[in-house]
Design an enzyme around this catalytic site. Structure first.
Site, PDB file in Angstrom:
ATOM      1  N   ARG A   1       4.894  -8.104   0.994  1.00  0.00           N
ATOM      2  CA  ARG A   1       4.299  -8.405   2.288  1.00  0.00           C
ATOM      3  C   ARG A   1       3.927  -9.886   2.262  1.00  0.00           C
ATOM      4  O   ARG A   1       3.588 -10.438   1.219  1.00  0.00           O
ATOM      5  CB  ARG A   1       3.050  -7.560   2.544  1.00  0.00           C
ATOM      6  CG  ARG A   1       3.297  -6.057   2.550  1.00  0.00           C
ATOM      7  CD  ARG A   1       1.987  -5.301   2.753  1.00  0.00           C
ATOM      8  NE  ARG A   1       2.198  -3.846   2.791  1.00  0.00           N
ATOM      9  CZ  ARG A   1       2.118  -3.054   1.734  1.00  0.00           C
ATOM     10  NH1 ARG A   1       1.833  -3.561   0.525  1.00  0.00           N
ATOM     11  NH2 ARG A   1       2.316  -1.748   1.847  1.00  0.00           N
TER      12      ARG A   1
ATOM     13  N   HIS B   1       4.475   1.500  -0.624  1.00  0.00           N
ATOM     14  CA  HIS B   1       4.124   2.468   0.411  1.00  0.00           C
ATOM     15  C   HIS B   1       3.399   3.657  -0.221  1.00  0.00           C
ATOM     16  O   HIS B   1       3.894   4.236  -1.182  1.00  0.00           O
ATOM     17  CB  HIS B   1       5.378   2.978   1.132  1.00  0.00           C
ATOM     18  CG  HIS B   1       5.985   1.969   2.052  1.00  0.00           C
ATOM     19  ND1 HIS B   1       7.288   2.060   2.521  1.00  0.00           N
ATOM     20  CD2 HIS B   1       5.473   0.836   2.613  1.00  0.00           C
ATOM     21  CE1 HIS B   1       7.536   1.029   3.312  1.00  0.00           C
ATOM     22  NE2 HIS B   1       6.461   0.285   3.380  1.00  0.00           N
TER      23      HIS B   1
END
Length: 313
Positions: free
Chosen positions: A147, A277
């Site tokens: 990210r 995730h």
């Protein structure tokens, strides 16, 4: 009564929730539209029962309104009826058990492998410390699927445990190990040799803070390269590479990482782990890639897929 109850609801949203003017205007439009449609059924907004609200939702669909619009209007009604219930203006909540239409999950924007290669080629044409930094940023973003917030806040200590792996602290302060490619390792090493060019002067108060980060900043108060600055750098690089800047962003690079891994044989659970995730359902937005690969596999490998070679005798 409907107009009065809507006003009371909006007053509450402004006073207790601090809702902005645009938000209040949107609630008013949604509730007034609901009042008009329910009025066509012969019932007032504040008196509607569950069957009336269900028909209201059906009417929205019949009129061609998008699932997103219907979901927003149901959300407004739910808040409105909870308010009436709390204030003792009605004894039940007719929208409590209702759920809005499911919004289709948009497929992530994805770059082709050749487009990613064009970005790297453009980065290699930038000279000096800025070029080395940009190459290292791209390598870690694409090779690690980070990210952007994880990328710009990487501490130097992220490489302390193993130079071939990166220790990334993601959402919820959860750590994950991200293995690096030889190319990424080489890019980071090349950048470290010139990293001092991006550190503030030792006399500047932020020097000690900035020195902790792999990608320090001479000007940002945070001490590290900001997300906004990196987005600007990536946009300029996209133009240099001859690509449409509307199609490229730090998050699109993360999507490209996942998509290209799956397209080249990685399994979904492994990609889930690399992306950080918590739930595999989040990773499943990339299953369109798996589906395409499986179709190609059946076409290429299944014995009945090549009937033209079958024995005709």
């Amino acid at each position: 009564m409907s107009a009065r109850s809507i006003d009371l609801f909006l007053d509450m949203m402004a006073a207790e929730r601090g809702a902005a003017r645009n938000t209040l205007d949107a609630y008013r439009r949604d509730l007034e539209d609901a009042a008009q449609r329910l009025g066509a059924q012969g019932v007032g907004l504040e008196d509607a029962q569950t069957r009336h609200v269900e028909r209201f939702l059906s009417d929205l669909a019949a009129d061609g309104l998008s699932p997103a619009t219907a979901a927003r209007r149901l959300s407004a009604l739910k808040r409105y009826y909870r308010f009436l219930l709390k204030e003792g203006l009605r004894a039940d909540d007719p929208a409590k058990t209702l759920s809005g239409p499911k919004k289709p999950r948009p497929l992530p924007k994805v770059l082709s492998e050749s487009q990613v290669e064009a970005l790297f080629d453009a980065a290699d044409r930038i000279e000096g410390a800025d070029g080395f930094r940009l190459r290292a940023l791209l390598e870690l973003l694409y090779a690690g699927g980070l990210r952007v917030s994880e990328l710009v806040t990487l501490p130097l200590a992220a490489f302390a445990r193993s130079e071939r792996c990166l220790v990334v602290t993601g959402k919820g302060d959860k750590e994950r190990l991200v293995p690096l490619t030889d190319s990424a390792i080489a890019a980071v090493e090349a950048y470290k040799a010139v990293r001092g060019d991006h550190l503030p002067a030792r006399s500047v108060a932020t020097h000690a803070l900035a020195s902790r980060y792999l990608f320090p900043s001479r000007t940002a108060k945070e001490g590290h390269l900001t997300r906004e600055r990196f987005a600007q750098m990536l946009k300029a690089l996209t133009l240099e590479a001859g690509l449409d800047p509307q199609t490229v962003s730090p998050h699109v690079m993360r999507h490209a990482f996942a998509t290209h891994l799956l397209a080249n044989g990685a399994d979904l659970r492994s990609v889930q782990s690399l992306l950080g995730h918590a739930d595999v359902s989040t990773t499943e937005i990339y299953t369109h890639v798996l589906e395409a690969r499986l179709k190609a596999l059946v076409h290429d490998a299944h014995p009945l897929a090549h009937n033209d070679t079958a024995d005709q005798g």
